[in-house]
Design a protein around this motif. Structure first.
Motif, PDB file in Angstrom:
ATOM      1  N   ASP A  49       6.204 -11.286   1.678  1.00  0.00           N
ATOM      2  CA  ASP A  49       7.021 -10.501   0.689  1.00  0.00           C
ATOM      3  C   ASP A  49       6.391 -10.834  -0.604  1.00  0.00           C
ATOM      4  N   GLN A  50       6.363  -9.809  -1.597  1.00  0.00           N
ATOM      5  CA  GLN A  50       5.777  -9.734  -2.758  1.00  0.00           C
ATOM      6  C   GLN A  50       6.974  -9.850  -4.165  1.00  0.00           C
ATOM      7  N   THR A  51       6.905 -10.684  -4.886  1.00  0.00           N
ATOM      8  CA  THR A  51       7.712 -10.732  -5.876  1.00  0.00           C
ATOM      9  C   THR A  51       7.498  -9.859  -7.160  1.00  0.00           C
ATOM     10  N   ALA A  52       6.025  -9.330  -7.314  1.00  0.00           N
ATOM     11  CA  ALA A  52       5.781  -8.555  -8.285  1.00  0.00           C
ATOM     12  C   ALA A  52       4.721  -7.549  -7.666  1.00  0.00           C
ATOM     13  N   GLY A  53       4.994  -6.866  -6.547  1.00  0.00           N
ATOM     14  CA  GLY A  53       4.376  -5.787  -6.014  1.00  0.00           C
ATOM     15  C   GLY A  53       3.706  -4.834  -7.033  1.00  0.00           C
ATOM     16  N   ARG A  54       2.536  -4.363  -6.970  1.00  0.00           N
ATOM     17  CA  ARG A  54       1.965  -3.489  -8.051  1.00  0.00           C
ATOM     18  C   ARG A  54       1.933  -2.013  -7.287  1.00  0.00           C
ATOM     19  N   GLY A  55       2.248  -0.930  -8.064  1.00  0.00           N
ATOM     20  CA  GLY A  55       2.020   0.471  -7.454  1.00  0.00           C
ATOM     21  C   GLY A  55       1.067   1.185  -8.461  1.00  0.00           C
ATOM     22  N   ARG A  56       1.008   2.429  -8.225  1.00  0.00           N
ATOM     23  CA  ARG A  56      -0.049   3.262  -9.057  1.00  0.00           C
ATOM     24  C   ARG A  56       1.072   3.546 -10.369  1.00  0.00           C
ATOM     25  N   HIS A  57      -0.045   3.874 -11.491  1.00  0.00           N
ATOM     26  CA  HIS A  57       0.560   4.284 -12.672  1.00  0.00           C
ATOM     27  C   HIS A  57       1.534   2.957 -13.287  1.00  0.00           C
ATOM     28  N   THR A  60       6.374  -0.645 -10.087  1.00  0.00           N
ATOM     29  CA  THR A  60       6.623  -1.680  -9.305  1.00  0.00           C
ATOM     30  C   THR A  60       6.578  -1.161  -7.917  1.00  0.00           C
ATOM     31  N   TRP A  61       6.036  -1.919  -6.721  1.00  0.00           N
ATOM     32  CA  TRP A  61       6.111  -1.556  -5.108  1.00  0.00           C
ATOM     33  C   TRP A  61       7.088  -2.506  -4.763  1.00  0.00           C
ATOM     34  N   MET A  62       8.356  -1.902  -4.247  1.00  0.00           N
ATOM     35  CA  MET A  62       9.195  -2.421  -3.542  1.00  0.00           C
ATOM     36  C   MET A  62       9.274  -2.780  -2.229  1.00  0.00           C
ATOM     37  N   LEU A  69       4.307  -3.958   6.040  1.00  0.00           N
ATOM     38  CA  LEU A  69       3.197  -4.534   5.969  1.00  0.00           C
ATOM     39  C   LEU A  69       2.475  -4.428   4.432  1.00  0.00           C
ATOM     40  N   LEU A  70       2.131  -5.803   3.958  1.00  0.00           N
ATOM     41  CA  LEU A  70       1.960  -5.868   2.540  1.00  0.00           C
ATOM     42  C   LEU A  70       0.484  -6.588   2.502  1.00  0.00           C
ATOM     43  N   PHE A  71      -0.788  -5.824   2.176  1.00  0.00           N
ATOM     44  CA  PHE A  71      -1.913  -6.578   2.305  1.00  0.00           C
ATOM     45  C   PHE A  71      -2.795  -5.813   1.374  1.00  0.00           C
ATOM     46  N   SER A  72      -4.090  -6.688   0.984  1.00  0.00           N
ATOM     47  CA  SER A  72      -5.082  -6.205   0.082  1.00  0.00           C
ATOM     48  C   SER A  72      -6.367  -6.769   0.946  1.00  0.00           C
ATOM     49  N   ILE A  73      -7.169  -5.683   0.746  1.00  0.00           N
ATOM     50  CA  ILE A  73      -8.695  -6.195   1.388  1.00  0.00           C
ATOM     51  C   ILE A  73      -9.708  -6.088   0.049  1.00  0.00           C
ATOM     52  N   ASN A 114      -3.512   9.642  -2.534  1.00  0.00           N
ATOM     53  CA  ASN A 114      -3.528   8.616  -1.191  1.00  0.00           C
ATOM     54  C   ASN A 114      -2.172   8.255  -0.949  1.00  0.00           C
ATOM     55  N   ASP A 115      -1.182   9.069  -0.910  1.00  0.00           N
ATOM     56  CA  ASP A 115       0.100   8.878  -0.461  1.00  0.00           C
ATOM     57  C   ASP A 115       0.160   9.212   1.086  1.00  0.00           C
ATOM     58  N   VAL A 116       0.680   8.490   1.987  1.00  0.00           N
ATOM     59  CA  VAL A 116       0.672   8.758   3.288  1.00  0.00           C
ATOM     60  C   VAL A 116       1.926   9.243   3.740  1.00  0.00           C
ATOM     61  N   GLY A 125       1.846   3.331   0.384  1.00  0.00           N
ATOM     62  CA  GLY A 125       1.382   3.359  -0.607  1.00  0.00           C
ATOM     63  C   GLY A 125       0.004   2.575  -0.682  1.00  0.00           C
ATOM     64  N   ILE A 126      -0.974   3.102  -1.583  1.00  0.00           N
ATOM     65  CA  ILE A 126      -2.391   2.781  -1.486  1.00  0.00           C
ATOM     66  C   ILE A 126      -2.896   2.616  -3.094  1.00  0.00           C
ATOM     67  N   LEU A 127      -3.205   1.281  -3.542  1.00  0.00           N
ATOM     68  CA  LEU A 127      -3.626   0.895  -4.821  1.00  0.00           C
ATOM     69  C   LEU A 127      -5.027   0.490  -4.790  1.00  0.00           C
ATOM     70  N   VAL A 128      -5.993   1.329  -4.876  1.00  0.00           N
ATOM     71  CA  VAL A 128      -7.307   0.812  -5.095  1.00  0.00           C
ATOM     72  C   VAL A 128      -7.895   0.459  -6.543  1.00  0.00           C
ATOM     73  N   ALA A 141      -8.338  -2.875  -2.182  1.00  0.00           N
ATOM     74  CA  ALA A 141      -7.396  -1.835  -1.625  1.00  0.00           C
ATOM     75  C   ALA A 141      -6.322  -2.510  -1.186  1.00  0.00           C
ATOM     76  N   GLY A 142      -5.193  -2.190  -1.853  1.00  0.00           N
ATOM     77  CA  GLY A 142      -4.105  -2.743  -1.521  1.00  0.00           C
ATOM     78  C   GLY A 142      -3.038  -1.742  -0.872  1.00  0.00           C
ATOM     79  N   ILE A 143      -2.520  -2.131   0.113  1.00  0.00           N
ATOM     80  CA  ILE A 143      -1.881  -1.087   0.924  1.00  0.00           C
ATOM     81  C   ILE A 143      -0.453  -1.725   1.454  1.00  0.00           C
TER      82      ILE A 143
HETATM   83  C1  BTN Z   1       1.537   3.336  -4.968  1.00  0.00           C
HETATM   84  O1  BTN Z   1       2.104   3.374  -5.904  1.00  0.00           O
HETATM   85  O2  BTN Z   1       2.015   4.280  -4.126  1.00  0.00           O
HETATM   86  C2  BTN Z   1       0.699   2.266  -4.518  1.00  0.00           C
HETATM   87  C3  BTN Z   1       1.572   0.970  -3.874  1.00  0.00           C
HETATM   88  C4  BTN Z   1       0.487  -0.189  -3.305  1.00  0.00           C
HETATM   89  C5  BTN Z   1       1.471  -1.232  -2.924  1.00  0.00           C
HETATM   90  C6  BTN Z   1       0.465  -2.460  -2.289  1.00  0.00           C
HETATM   91  S1  BTN Z   1       1.430  -3.368  -1.231  1.00  0.00           S
HETATM   92  C7  BTN Z   1       0.082  -4.453  -1.032  1.00  0.00           C
HETATM   93  C8  BTN Z   1      -0.687  -4.348  -2.298  1.00  0.00           C
HETATM   94  N1  BTN Z   1      -0.299  -5.530  -3.406  1.00  0.00           N
HETATM   95  C9  BTN Z   1       0.203  -4.663  -4.374  1.00  0.00           C
HETATM   96  O3  BTN Z   1       0.725  -5.510  -5.392  1.00  0.00           O
HETATM   97  N2  BTN Z   1       0.278  -3.333  -4.273  1.00  0.00           N
HETATM   98  C10 BTN Z   1      -0.397  -3.424  -3.047  1.00  0.00           C
END
Ligand code: BTN
Length: 260
Positions: A49-57, A60-62, A69-73, A114-116, A125-128, A141-143
């Motif tokens: 779980d993420q409390t402040a997941g980040r998306g592009r631009h 927030t990523w809910m 699956l919430l992961f970064s490499i 990079n939207d699948v 969602g993918i945030l590089v 790379a956050g996925i």
């Molecule tokens: C998007 O806006 O489409 C990109 C979203 C990326 C979300 C993932 S979830 C795992 C990783 N941790 C984050 O805070 N963001 C990325």
């Protein structure tokens, strides 16, 4: 969870160093801290779980606790500057490839950058992000993959989906993660050996609506461009055919007329 993952992983380096969090602010933020501590290439950070997941631009990523699956490499890659924009396309290719292989009955496509999309709706969602120092560039790379969640906030319900929602049955997240990491390793190798192949692979996954519908691209500064798809440039930029000729876009939110 990490133990099971390590047992089934088929990668050489991705996920060989890994940490798992029940809850964290953002796995991308955690990755940045680990980079400062000198973590190895391929380090994986995964969270339930993420409390402040980040998306592009800056969005927030809910997510849904223990369902997605919430992961970064962390990737320490030496890529020529003019090819670094392709990393995001390579990761998208890998995730599309992995979902397609794992769930063959689902229709998978990509939307630049990079939207699948699964059955036409956003499932990943993918945030590089990159961090440059004098000696190297390190990438995170956050996925986020919507795997088993069944509900979405009202504002996303029309455009977002999950794999289980489309399949009608739950998915083993660890098996999917292991498969995805293996595909990412493979697609990173292609990127390093033959970056033009990353673009041609991306074009084969690119959603038909993206190639044929009028497109509307909104940039970070909120300026809007309208046109049609022309091509992907060698550096990963979108070439948009507008009234005034071809415009090169590096970071934008693109919608096509039918949906998304
Ligand atoms: C998007 O806006 O489409 C990109 C979203 C990326 C979300 C993932 S979830 C795992 C990783 N941790 C984050 O805070 N963001 C990325």
């Amino acid at each position: 969870m990490i133990n099971r993952l390590q047992r089934i992983l088929e990668t050489r380096y991705l996920g060989r160093t890994a940490e798992h969090h029940q809850q964290i602010d953002s796995t991308n933020t955690r990755a940045r801290q680990l980079i400062q501590d000198g973590c190895p290439h391929g380090t994986l950070i995964i969270a339930e779980d993420q409390t402040a997941g980040r998306g592009r631009h800056g969005r927030t990523w809910m997510s849904s606790a223990e369902k997605d699956l919430l992961f970064s490499i962390v990737l320490r890659l030496s890529l020529p500057t003019e090819r670094q924009g392709l990393l995001t396309l390579a990761i998208a290719n890998a995730v599309a490839d992995s979902i397609h292989t794992f769930c063959p009955s689902l229709f998978v496509s990509l939307k630049w950058p990079n939207d699948v999309l699964v059955n036409g709706k956003k499932a990943v969602g993918i945030l590089v992000e990159s961090r440059m120092s004098t000696s190297e560039t390190v990438f995170v790379a956050g996925i986020g993959i919507n795997v088993n969640r069944d509900t979405f906030p009202d504002e996303l319900a029309a455009t977002a989906t999950s794999l289980a929602g489309e399949l009608g049955e739950p998915i083993d997240r660890i098996l999917l993660l292991a498969a995805t990491l293996a595909r990412i390793e493979y697609h990173l190798e292609i990127l390093q050996l033959n970056p033009d192949q990353t673009i041609s692979t991306f074009l084969t996954w690119l959603d038909e609506r993206f190639k044929t519908s009028p497109l509307r691209a909104i940039l970070y500064n909120q300026s809007v461009w309208e046109g049609t798809f022309e091509n992907i440039a060698p550096d990963g930029a979108l070439l948009l055919k507008t009234f005034n000729g071809i415009t090169k876009l590096y970071a934008a939110d693109v919608t096509f007329s039918q949906s998304t």
